[in-house]
Design a protein around this motif. Structure first.
Motif, PDB file in Angstrom:
ATOM      1  N   ARG A  89       8.516 -48.431  20.255  1.00  0.00           N
ATOM      2  CA  ARG A  89       9.593 -47.514  20.637  1.00  0.00           C
ATOM      3  C   ARG A  89       9.940 -46.573  19.473  1.00  0.00           C
ATOM      4  O   ARG A  89       9.971 -46.989  18.309  1.00  0.00           O
ATOM      5  N   LYS A  90      10.177 -45.315  19.801  1.00  0.00           N
ATOM      6  CA  LYS A  90      10.515 -44.307  18.778  1.00  0.00           C
ATOM      7  C   LYS A  90      11.989 -43.923  18.880  1.00  0.00           C
ATOM      8  O   LYS A  90      12.588 -44.051  19.965  1.00  0.00           O
ATOM      9  N   ILE A  91      12.533 -43.398  17.809  1.00  0.00           N
ATOM     10  CA  ILE A  91      13.910 -42.885  17.852  1.00  0.00           C
ATOM     11  C   ILE A  91      13.886 -41.637  18.728  1.00  0.00           C
ATOM     12  O   ILE A  91      13.112 -40.710  18.467  1.00  0.00           O
ATOM     13  N   PRO A  92      14.703 -41.636  19.803  1.00  0.00           N
ATOM     14  CA  PRO A  92      14.517 -40.581  20.809  1.00  0.00           C
ATOM     15  C   PRO A  92      15.245 -39.257  20.547  1.00  0.00           C
ATOM     16  O   PRO A  92      15.054 -38.312  21.289  1.00  0.00           O
ATOM     17  N   PHE A  93      16.090 -39.172  19.532  1.00  0.00           N
ATOM     18  CA  PHE A  93      16.876 -37.940  19.334  1.00  0.00           C
ATOM     19  C   PHE A  93      17.363 -37.867  17.888  1.00  0.00           C
ATOM     20  O   PHE A  93      17.221 -38.838  17.122  1.00  0.00           O
ATOM     21  N   GLY A  94      17.956 -36.723  17.544  1.00  0.00           N
ATOM     22  CA  GLY A  94      18.545 -36.559  16.211  1.00  0.00           C
ATOM     23  C   GLY A  94      17.503 -36.195  15.168  1.00  0.00           C
ATOM     24  O   GLY A  94      16.348 -35.911  15.472  1.00  0.00           O
ATOM     25  N   THR A  95      17.945 -36.249  13.932  1.00  0.00           N
ATOM     26  CA  THR A  95      17.091 -35.764  12.850  1.00  0.00           C
ATOM     27  C   THR A  95      15.876 -36.674  12.608  1.00  0.00           C
ATOM     28  O   THR A  95      14.870 -36.234  12.060  1.00  0.00           O
ATOM     29  N   HIS A  96      15.955 -37.941  13.027  1.00  0.00           N
ATOM     30  CA  HIS A  96      14.825 -38.883  12.859  1.00  0.00           C
ATOM     31  C   HIS A  96      13.964 -38.985  14.117  1.00  0.00           C
ATOM     32  O   HIS A  96      13.142 -39.902  14.216  1.00  0.00           O
ATOM     33  N   GLY A  98      11.357 -39.262  16.809  1.00  0.00           N
ATOM     34  CA  GLY A  98       9.908 -39.469  16.728  1.00  0.00           C
ATOM     35  C   GLY A  98       9.502 -40.522  15.707  1.00  0.00           C
ATOM     36  O   GLY A  98       8.380 -41.031  15.751  1.00  0.00           O
ATOM     37  N   GLU A  99      10.426 -40.886  14.791  1.00  0.00           N
ATOM     38  CA  GLU A  99      10.112 -41.980  13.847  1.00  0.00           C
ATOM     39  C   GLU A  99      10.232 -43.319  14.582  1.00  0.00           C
ATOM     40  O   GLU A  99      10.862 -43.396  15.643  1.00  0.00           O
ATOM     41  N   ASP A 100       9.637 -44.374  14.003  1.00  0.00           N
ATOM     42  CA  ASP A 100       9.759 -45.695  14.625  1.00  0.00           C
ATOM     43  C   ASP A 100      11.232 -46.104  14.721  1.00  0.00           C
ATOM     44  O   ASP A 100      11.997 -45.894  13.769  1.00  0.00           O
ATOM     45  N   ALA A 101      11.604 -46.686  15.872  1.00  0.00           N
ATOM     46  CA  ALA A 101      12.985 -47.182  16.003  1.00  0.00           C
ATOM     47  C   ALA A 101      13.241 -48.224  14.918  1.00  0.00           C
ATOM     48  O   ALA A 101      12.352 -48.966  14.527  1.00  0.00           O
ATOM     49  N   TRP A 102      14.505 -48.246  14.417  1.00  0.00           N
ATOM     50  CA  TRP A 102      14.862 -49.184  13.346  1.00  0.00           C
ATOM     51  C   TRP A 102      15.039 -50.596  13.893  1.00  0.00           C
ATOM     52  O   TRP A 102      15.751 -50.803  14.881  1.00  0.00           O
ATOM     53  N   GLN A 103      14.432 -51.569  13.221  1.00  0.00           N
ATOM     54  CA  GLN A 103      14.673 -52.974  13.579  1.00  0.00           C
ATOM     55  C   GLN A 103      15.720 -53.569  12.637  1.00  0.00           C
ATOM     56  O   GLN A 103      16.254 -54.633  12.883  1.00  0.00           O
ATOM     57  N   GLU A 104      15.977 -52.872  11.535  1.00  0.00           N
ATOM     58  CA  GLU A 104      17.041 -53.270  10.603  1.00  0.00           C
ATOM     59  C   GLU A 104      18.000 -52.090  10.478  1.00  0.00           C
ATOM     60  O   GLU A 104      17.653 -50.961  10.798  1.00  0.00           O
ATOM     61  N   VAL A 105      19.198 -52.366   9.959  1.00  0.00           N
ATOM     62  CA  VAL A 105      20.199 -51.299   9.832  1.00  0.00           C
ATOM     63  C   VAL A 105      19.741 -50.269   8.801  1.00  0.00           C
ATOM     64  O   VAL A 105      19.433 -50.644   7.669  1.00  0.00           O
ATOM     65  N   PRO A 106      19.690 -48.988   9.163  1.00  0.00           N
ATOM     66  CA  PRO A 106      19.358 -47.977   8.156  1.00  0.00           C
ATOM     67  C   PRO A 106      20.528 -47.845   7.166  1.00  0.00           C
ATOM     68  O   PRO A 106      21.656 -47.558   7.580  1.00  0.00           O
ATOM     69  N   GLY A 107      20.248 -48.100   5.877  1.00  0.00           N
ATOM     70  CA  GLY A 107      21.309 -48.184   4.865  1.00  0.00           C
ATOM     71  C   GLY A 107      22.254 -47.004   4.867  1.00  0.00           C
ATOM     72  O   GLY A 107      23.472 -47.172   4.795  1.00  0.00           O
ATOM     73  N   GLU A 108      21.708 -45.803   5.006  1.00  0.00           N
ATOM     74  CA  GLU A 108      22.570 -44.610   4.883  1.00  0.00           C
ATOM     75  C   GLU A 108      23.569 -44.504   6.045  1.00  0.00           C
ATOM     76  O   GLU A 108      24.568 -43.794   5.947  1.00  0.00           O
ATOM     77  N   TYR A 109      23.303 -45.202   7.154  1.00  0.00           N
ATOM     78  CA  TYR A 109      24.190 -45.073   8.325  1.00  0.00           C
ATOM     79  C   TYR A 109      24.954 -46.357   8.630  1.00  0.00           C
ATOM     80  O   TYR A 109      25.513 -46.520   9.708  1.00  0.00           O
ATOM     81  N   ARG A 110      24.939 -47.259   7.662  1.00  0.00           N
ATOM     82  CA  ARG A 110      25.494 -48.585   7.906  1.00  0.00           C
ATOM     83  C   ARG A 110      26.952 -48.531   8.404  1.00  0.00           C
ATOM     84  O   ARG A 110      27.308 -49.154   9.399  1.00  0.00           O
ATOM     85  N   ALA A 111      27.792 -47.767   7.692  1.00  0.00           N
ATOM     86  CA  ALA A 111      29.225 -47.753   8.019  1.00  0.00           C
ATOM     87  C   ALA A 111      29.453 -47.173   9.416  1.00  0.00           C
ATOM     88  O   ALA A 111      30.253 -47.685  10.206  1.00  0.00           O
ATOM     89  N   MET A 112      28.714 -46.104   9.719  1.00  0.00           N
ATOM     90  CA  MET A 112      28.880 -45.447  11.020  1.00  0.00           C
ATOM     91  C   MET A 112      28.479 -46.389  12.161  1.00  0.00           C
ATOM     92  O   MET A 112      29.154 -46.498  13.183  1.00  0.00           O
ATOM     93  N   ASP A 333      15.234 -31.191  26.619  1.00  0.00           N
ATOM     94  CA  ASP A 333      15.491 -30.184  25.585  1.00  0.00           C
ATOM     95  C   ASP A 333      14.936 -30.733  24.272  1.00  0.00           C
ATOM     96  O   ASP A 333      14.152 -31.683  24.296  1.00  0.00           O
ATOM     97  N   ASP A 334      15.333 -30.182  23.143  1.00  0.00           N
ATOM     98  CA  ASP A 334      14.696 -30.617  21.891  1.00  0.00           C
ATOM     99  C   ASP A 334      15.261 -31.938  21.353  1.00  0.00           C
ATOM    100  O   ASP A 334      14.768 -32.479  20.370  1.00  0.00           O
ATOM    101  N   HIS A 335      16.325 -32.471  21.991  1.00  0.00           N
ATOM    102  CA  HIS A 335      16.957 -33.745  21.589  1.00  0.00           C
ATOM    103  C   HIS A 335      17.459 -33.710  20.141  1.00  0.00           C
ATOM    104  O   HIS A 335      17.603 -34.748  19.509  1.00  0.00           O
ATOM    105  N   GLN A 336      17.678 -32.493  19.628  1.00  0.00           N
ATOM    106  CA  GLN A 336      18.224 -32.390  18.272  1.00  0.00           C
ATOM    107  C   GLN A 336      19.497 -31.555  18.241  1.00  0.00           C
ATOM    108  O   GLN A 336      20.359 -31.788  17.406  1.00  0.00           O
ATOM    109  N   LEU A 337      19.562 -30.577  19.137  1.00  0.00           N
ATOM    110  CA  LEU A 337      20.781 -29.790  19.342  1.00  0.00           C
ATOM    111  C   LEU A 337      21.279 -29.059  18.096  1.00  0.00           C
ATOM    112  O   LEU A 337      22.480 -28.852  17.946  1.00  0.00           O
ATOM    113  N   GLU A 338      20.364 -28.710  17.186  1.00  0.00           N
ATOM    114  CA  GLU A 338      20.800 -28.010  15.967  1.00  0.00           C
ATOM    115  C   GLU A 338      21.293 -26.599  16.312  1.00  0.00           C
ATOM    116  O   GLU A 338      22.157 -26.047  15.640  1.00  0.00           O
ATOM    117  N   SER A 339      20.691 -26.008  17.342  1.00  0.00           N
ATOM    118  CA  SER A 339      21.238 -24.737  17.833  1.00  0.00           C
ATOM    119  C   SER A 339      21.747 -25.019  19.243  1.00  0.00           C
ATOM    120  O   SER A 339      21.738 -26.145  19.682  1.00  0.00           O
TER     121      SER A 339
END
Ligand code: BYC
Length: 482
Positions: A89-96, A98-112, A333-339
């Motif tokens: 499974r891949k991360i389906p949206f946002g800046t990541h 297409g990358e592999d879905a996280w099986q562990e908590v991504p450190g930079e987003y832990r608090a969120m 759509d592009d699933h990123q919504l930057e514009s």
């Protein structure tokens, strides 16, 4: 191991191989007595020893995950159930994206991520607390059983979030798991986190409205979290959604049965005018204008749960790949919504108008719009019952700016059609839109228990079919065994 099968051997049923995860197993076993204490203190009042015909999951595959049997609620097997993992499974949206879905908590987003899990977790016990007194006035054993089914499953949803906290968030996860058992709905010192979960659910019409409107916010939020790039959260929410469907069924059919009973009684008595409230009430049913007011109340309280229309929290969670849109996987759509932009309802020059906002900032608004569409489907079904029985009345959802406490319209008085009112006009007309104290008294006086199998209180029609296809006289709750 077959991931769909649930291991019932230990204290905590699960399909996450808890037996091989000693640290998390111990942490959950340590949390368990506090949970049972909470359930005994704050769960359904007065029926803890009754035998209730409940469903429990024995596997999480789409067919046949539910097994029905009589259970005393404190002995219900709460556990940890995740939908199967999708290989690759891949991360389906946002800046990541297409990358592999996280099986562990991504450190930079832990608090969120922790904040999202804690808020979701907090709503589950809150709703049990709000509904704890309702068993005593159940209009039938069928309805009582449905209430308790909803309650034990909300308890399980708390377990689902606590599993994520204990497994992935270390010491602070453990502290949050404890705090989830400490807060109390409506408590002035330690309230639940979101507004609507500190309101009262004073009667059964409110319960049906809550399970129709507020559990549907649960559906929307869980759908958005089920898209998460953090795979354990996605899998957890995917399974919770299968349980959530029953809760909304209870709400939708509950209101349908109230509406049906009212219209049938009116017809039988030869009353055509739905606003002839005094005569309708003499029939021992709930008049349609009061049902409308309850819908106005619960719909508007629930809209607040979507947060501010424009939200950097929502934008950040999407950008990070943690919380998507409703059914992100089906959007094109592009699933990123930057514009790109999204129309947001705002108060401009004293009028309620649409204004384009950056799509990324407007995600709460977008989810809320999807929610309103979903809400209207059931309202249409209620109206069909009314029309089929020949009563000239239509239930309508109020304008989204009506009676709001969060967001763009929280400081403005707006009527159900979206017209701005002065504070004086609002005070004068409030009870045209929301239940008055005499409406509340009338409903309260109707809330007399009906605990005989096959019998129903005066104000509600029997269901079309029984739970698990049981016959009409089935004893869904054996109170005598209490
Ligand atoms: N009450 O940036 P904003 C369910 C706070 S129901 C109080 O617009 P955001 C269920 C907000 O926390 C589904 N406070 O917020 C149903 C923020 O505070 P901080 C539950 C509120 O984050 C029935 C500040 O205002 N799950 O499952 O974009 C039975 C700024 O707001 C409220 C979730 O909600 C409120 N109503 O959106 C049982 C999913 N609204 O951080 C269960 C997880 C906002 O500045 N939660 N605030 O201190 C979320 O995704 C988001 O937290 C929210 C809010 C959608 C709730």
């Amino acid at each position: 191991m077959n991931i769909a099968a649930v291991d019932y051997d230990g204290l905590i049923p699960n399909n996450v191989a808890l037996g091989q995860d000693v640290r998390v197993k111990r942490a959950l076993e340590k949390w368990h007595p506090g949970y049972i204490n909470w359930w005994n203190d704050m769960g359904p009042e007065g029926f803890q020893e009754a035998l209730v015909y409940l469903r429990t999951a024995v596997s999480v595959d789409p067919k046949g995950w539910a097994k029905f049997d009589y259970v005393r609620m404190p002995e219900y097997r709460w556990g940890v159930l995740l939908a199967p993992q999708h290989e690759g499974r891949k991360i389906p949206f946002g800046t990541h994206k297409g990358e592999d879905a996280w099986q562990e908590v991504p450190g930079e987003y832990r608090a969120m991520l922790r904040r999202l899990v804690v808020i979701q977790g907090d709503t589950e016990p809150a709703s049990v607390e709000q509904q704890r007194h309702l068993g005593k006035t159940a209009p039938s054993l069928y309805d009582m059983r449905n209430l308790f089914q909803v309650n034990v499953e909300e308890g399980r949803h708390l377990w689902a979030m606590v599993y994520l906290l204990q497994k992935y968030f270390g010491t602070d996860g453990r502290e949050e798991a404890e705090a989830l058992l400490q807060r109390r709905s409506g408590d002035p010192d330690t309230p639940r986190m979101l507004g609507a979960f500190n309101e009262k659910t004073p009667d059964w019409l409110s319960f049906f409205m809550f399970t129709y409107f507020t559990d549907r916010d649960g559906k929307m939020q869980l759908e958005a979290l089920a898209q998460s790039g953090f795979d354990p959260l996605s899998r957890t929410c995917r399974f919770m959604l299968t349980e959530e469907a029953h809760h909304m069924f209870v709400g939708e059919t509950g209101v349908t049965r109230v509406v049906q009973r009212t219209c049938e009684a009116m017809k039988q008595a030869g009353i055509d005018d739905p606003y002839d409230i005094a005569r309708v009430r003499k029939l021992g049913v709930i008049d349609l204008p009061t049902i409308q007011k309850k819908a106005n109340l619960h719909f508007s309280l629930t809209l607040d749960l979507f947060g501010n229309e424009i939200s950097t929290n929502a934008a950040n969670a999407f950008h990070a790949g943690l919380k998507g849109r409703f059914r992100e996987d089906r959007l094109k759509d592009d699933h990123q919504l930057e514009s790109g932009t999204y129309p947001v309802l705002r108060l401009i020059d004293g009028k309620v108008k649409n204004e384009d906002a950056p799509a990324l900032s407007a995600l709460n608004m977008r989810l809320r719009d999807d929610y309103v569409v979903d809400c209207n489907i059931g309202v249409g079904r209620w109206n069909k019952v009314i029309a089929d029985l020949g009563i000239p009345f239509e239930i309508k959802l109020p304008h989204v700016a009506f009676h709001r406490h969060i967001g763009e319209f929280s400081r403005t008085n707006v009527d159900v059609d979206g017209n701005i009112l002065s504070p004086a006009e609002w005070t004068e007309r409030r009870t045209e839109y929301l239940p008055s104290s005499s409406d509340k008294d009338y409903i309260e006086h109707l809330m007399q228990p009906q605990f005989e199998p096959a019998k129903f209180a005066s104000w509600i029609a029997p269901p079309k079919v029984g739970i698990d296809n049981k016959p009409g006289d089935f004893e869904y709750v054996k109170i005598a065994d209490a």
